[in-house]
Enzyme design. Structure first.
Site, PDB file in Angstrom:
ATOM      1  CB  ALA A 306      27.875  30.029  -4.587  1.00  0.00           C
ATOM      2  N   GLY A 307      25.307  27.908  -4.376  1.00  0.00           N
ATOM      3  CA  GLY A 307      24.956  26.501  -4.166  1.00  0.00           C
ATOM      4  C   GLY A 307      24.152  26.012  -5.346  1.00  0.00           C
ATOM      5  CE  LYS A 312      18.932  12.421 -13.313  1.00  0.00           C
ATOM      6  NZ  LYS A 312      17.656  12.484 -14.014  1.00  0.00           N
ATOM      7  CG  LEU A 314      22.183   6.586  -3.576  1.00  0.00           C
ATOM      8  CD1 LEU A 314      23.159   7.753  -3.674  1.00  0.00           C
ATOM      9  CD2 LEU A 314      22.200   6.004  -2.168  1.00  0.00           C
ATOM     10  CE1 TYR A 370      21.067  22.402  -2.311  1.00  0.00           C
ATOM     11  CE2 TYR A 370      19.238  21.596  -0.996  1.00  0.00           C
ATOM     12  CZ  TYR A 370      19.968  22.649  -1.514  1.00  0.00           C
ATOM     13  OH  TYR A 370      19.596  23.953  -1.234  1.00  0.00           O
TER      14      TYR A 370
HETATM   15  P1  NAD Z   1      20.218  30.205  -7.623  1.00  0.00           P
HETATM   16  O1  NAD Z   1      20.479  29.015  -8.464  1.00  0.00           O
HETATM   17  O2  NAD Z   1      19.166  31.166  -8.072  1.00  0.00           O
HETATM   18  O3  NAD Z   1      21.573  31.013  -7.385  1.00  0.00           O
HETATM   19  C1  NAD Z   1      22.786  30.391  -7.033  1.00  0.00           C
HETATM   20  C2  NAD Z   1      23.936  31.222  -7.534  1.00  0.00           C
HETATM   21  O4  NAD Z   1      25.164  30.560  -7.185  1.00  0.00           O
HETATM   22  C3  NAD Z   1      23.924  31.396  -9.065  1.00  0.00           C
HETATM   23  O5  NAD Z   1      24.068  32.740  -9.413  1.00  0.00           O
HETATM   24  C4  NAD Z   1      25.103  30.559  -9.504  1.00  0.00           C
HETATM   25  O6  NAD Z   1      25.726  31.033 -10.702  1.00  0.00           O
HETATM   26  C5  NAD Z   1      26.036  30.657  -8.310  1.00  0.00           C
HETATM   27  N1  NAD Z   1      27.025  29.575  -8.326  1.00  0.00           N
HETATM   28  C6  NAD Z   1      26.779  28.250  -8.546  1.00  0.00           C
HETATM   29  N2  NAD Z   1      27.944  27.576  -8.569  1.00  0.00           N
HETATM   30  C7  NAD Z   1      28.932  28.473  -8.345  1.00  0.00           C
HETATM   31  C8  NAD Z   1      30.348  28.373  -8.252  1.00  0.00           C
HETATM   32  N3  NAD Z   1      30.969  27.211  -8.426  1.00  0.00           N
HETATM   33  N4  NAD Z   1      31.059  29.491  -8.008  1.00  0.00           N
HETATM   34  C9  NAD Z   1      30.439  30.701  -7.850  1.00  0.00           C
HETATM   35  N5  NAD Z   1      29.096  30.842  -7.940  1.00  0.00           N
HETATM   36  C10 NAD Z   1      28.354  29.751  -8.183  1.00  0.00           C
HETATM   37  O7  NAD Z   1      19.894  29.634  -6.168  1.00  0.00           O
HETATM   38  P2  NAD Z   1      19.120  30.291  -4.927  1.00  0.00           P
HETATM   39  O8  NAD Z   1      17.768  29.705  -4.862  1.00  0.00           O
HETATM   40  O9  NAD Z   1      19.287  31.765  -4.913  1.00  0.00           O
HETATM   41  O10 NAD Z   1      19.944  29.628  -3.729  1.00  0.00           O
HETATM   42  C11 NAD Z   1      21.011  30.282  -3.044  1.00  0.00           C
HETATM   43  C12 NAD Z   1      21.449  29.403  -1.892  1.00  0.00           C
HETATM   44  O11 NAD Z   1      20.327  29.123  -1.049  1.00  0.00           O
HETATM   45  C13 NAD Z   1      21.998  28.029  -2.327  1.00  0.00           C
HETATM   46  O12 NAD Z   1      23.072  27.687  -1.491  1.00  0.00           O
HETATM   47  C14 NAD Z   1      20.818  27.108  -2.088  1.00  0.00           C
HETATM   48  O13 NAD Z   1      21.235  25.803  -1.888  1.00  0.00           O
HETATM   49  C15 NAD Z   1      20.212  27.719  -0.857  1.00  0.00           C
HETATM   50  N6  NAD Z   1      18.794  27.393  -0.655  1.00  0.00           N
HETATM   51  C16 NAD Z   1      17.818  27.820  -1.494  1.00  0.00           C
HETATM   52  C17 NAD Z   1      16.502  27.490  -1.251  1.00  0.00           C
HETATM   53  C18 NAD Z   1      15.364  27.970  -2.117  1.00  0.00           C
HETATM   54  O14 NAD Z   1      14.206  27.690  -1.779  1.00  0.00           O
HETATM   55  N7  NAD Z   1      15.613  28.692  -3.183  1.00  0.00           N
HETATM   56  C19 NAD Z   1      16.183  26.702  -0.135  1.00  0.00           C
HETATM   57  C20 NAD Z   1      17.200  26.267   0.691  1.00  0.00           C
HETATM   58  C21 NAD Z   1      18.501  26.637   0.437  1.00  0.00           C
END
Ligand code: NAD
Length: 463
Positions: A306-307, A312, A314, A370
């Site tokens: 989850a993330g 924005k 700074l 982030y």
């Molecule tokens: P996404 O936004 O599609 O999915 C993230 C999920 O986390 C969502 O379902 C959301 O509801 C859940 N979530 C958010 N806050 C939460 C909380 N407080 N408690 C429980 N669940 C929560 O994002 P994604 O692209 O699938 O990314 C997943 C992970 O990969 C994240 O940690 C993101 O930072 C990391 N990431 C993604 C990318 C990319 O290119 N998509 C690149 C680098 C890192």
């Protein structure tokens, strides 16, 4: 999110335009398909000096029934014969042979002069590697080398694989696996992953393998009997992780915020898993995670996926955006880990796997919050790894540009740059991140602890 450029690149007009303008030409990468061999195609195997690491590599090649070739190296032939690996003869004047993988044991290199063996092995066959091919160099962890001279030579290997990853194109990946002295028997899960299409979007990476108990598994269902929690599992990368861990045999508890209940139910139903609708920042999140796994034999794997982003510069960032991102992406992970480790919330040989980002390595405009959180995740891995006991490990993946809702929201020009600025000239798929997480989750991966592997197609950012 479809990549229109990649679709265009496959049309006759697209091929013509791309060739004549010298634009990047992304190929369709091989990806894992059920019931297929680890590697489909010939493997070329060599060693600087055949030793116990070569024997361990030969053992893995024998186990995956690789069709393996080698040059005239009698000691290597003997090492292979001992573990039942038949090496077909290969002569470097044979320029017609093509290899799906080339694996070189460089662990016996003891001085910079001996690095010449890399050139001698790879130069003649540099044009003979197939699309989506694999280059793997196995080295000795420089920290465990017998002399400063040897440590220097082993450290130098990194420059070789990173350059080859950029040079060979055609979806060919290149990796370095450092093995500690005495940890050869722990190489198998890493080599299987790196040889196979599961590592399609992982390139230019260094994996460190240390000595640990060796576990027998059914390699087609390595997570059978295991219980996993995946946070943020209702969509995107988390959904793909839940699917891959379930495919590999785990019961997956899909965790997401209550607002995502409908999607959470859908994902859990698709994989015969269960759900846990909670906010990961809640004070009692660790307790609820532990409780959800009790009836399933306790928790074996937690994936902190989850993330969120709240971008924005700074100067324009409100304090609540800083706090929210830091809390979800970093502090919540620390709190849950602290609880699980202190309250026996994780079984022996448990796995903690975090999701960082190349933003946390390279930094990014508009992402101070982030990038701090994701660099912090790397800190979580680095500083927790040494404290773990009972076969528990912690590792992270750091995705680059992955095609999800998160990246679909990026402005067009920045999105295109992110997609193309890597050795694969394309974005990765959620499944690529999930496959790498499955490597760390496997019970056979106890030798992997404290690793951060980028799943970024060898992005130029932070390289
Ligand atoms: P996404 O936004 O599609 O999915 C993230 C999920 O986390 C969502 O379902 C959301 O509801 C859940 N979530 C958010 N806050 C939460 C909380 N407080 N408690 C429980 N669940 C929560 O994002 P994604 O692209 O699938 O990314 C997943 C992970 O990969 C994240 O940690 C993101 O930072 C990391 N990431 C993604 C990318 C990319 O290119 N998509 C690149 C680098 C890192």
């Amino acid at each position: 999110m479809s990549d229109q450029y990649q679709v265009f690149a496959k049309t006759p007009v697209g091929k013509f335009v791309i060739k004549n303008l010298g634009l990047p030409s992304p190929i369709t990468l091989d990806r894992f398909q059920a019931a297929t061999p680890v590697i489909q195609g010939a493997v070329l195997f060599g060693a600087a000096v055949a030793n116990e690491v070569s024997s361990a590599v030969a053992q893995v090649l024998a186990n995956v029934h690789a069709n393996t070739y080698a040059g005239n190296q009698p000691e290597l032939q003997q090492a292979a014969a001992k573990v039942g690996l038949n090496l077909s003869a290969f002569n470097t004047t044979d320029t017609a042979s093509k290899f799906k993988a080339v694996i070189f044991d460089a662990s016996g290199i003891e001085s910079s002069e001996q690095l010449r063996s890399l050139y001698d092995f790879f130069h003649p066959i540099a044009r003979q590697i197939q699309t989506s091919g694999r280059v793997i160099v196995v080295g000795l962890n420089p920290d465990t080398a017998g002399s400063v001279q040897q440590a220097i030579a082993q450290r130098a290997l990194e420059g070789f694989v990173k350059s080859v990853g950029k040079e060979f194109k055609k979806g060919i990946t290149a990796q370095l696996v450092y093995v500690d002295k005495g940890a050869e028997a722990n190489l198998e899960s890493s080599l299987r992953f790196l040889l196979s299409p599961r590592s399609a979007y992982v390139s230019g990476q260094v994996l460190r393998v240390s000595q640990a108990a060796v576990v027998d598994v059914d390699w087609s269902k390595p997570l059978a009997g295991k219980t996993a929690v995946v946070t943020g599992a209702s969509r995107g990368i988390g959904e793909a992780i839940a699917h891959v861990l379930a495919r590999d045999g785990a019961h997956v508890i899909c965790l997401d915020v209550p607002q995502q209940q409908a999607d959470l139910d859908r994902v859990a139903a698709e994989i015969s898993g269960s759900t846990l609708a909670i906010d990961i920042t809640a004070e009692d999140a660790g307790e609820k995670i532990k409780a959800a796994a009790v009836a399933l034999g306790g928790l074996d794997i937690i994936v902190h996926n989850a993330g969120i982003t709240r971008d924005k510069t700074l100067a324009n960032m409100k304090p609540e955006l800083w706090d929210l991102v830091l809390n979800i992406n970093l502090s919540a992970i620390e709190r849950v880990n602290r609880y699980l480790l202190a309250e026996k919330g994780l079984n022996d040989n448990g796995r903690i796997i975090c999701v960082s980002s190349i933003s946390g390595i390279a930094g990014n405009l508009g992402q101070t919050n982030y990038a701090v959180s994701k660099a912090g995740v790397i800190g979580v891995v680095k500083y927790t790894a040494a404290t773990l006991k009972d076969g528990v490990t912690i590792n992270a993946v750091a995705p680059g540009f992955i095609e999800t809702q998160m990246t679909a929201a990026i402005p067009f020009a920045i999105r295109e740059a992110g997609r193309r600025m890597n050795s694969m000239s394309q974005g990765g798929l959620p499944v690529d991140v999930a496959e790498t997480i499955a490597l760390f989750a496997a019970p056979t991966s106890t030798g992997l602890n404290g690793n951060v592997v980028r799943v970024c197609g060898q992005s130029l950012l932070g390289a």
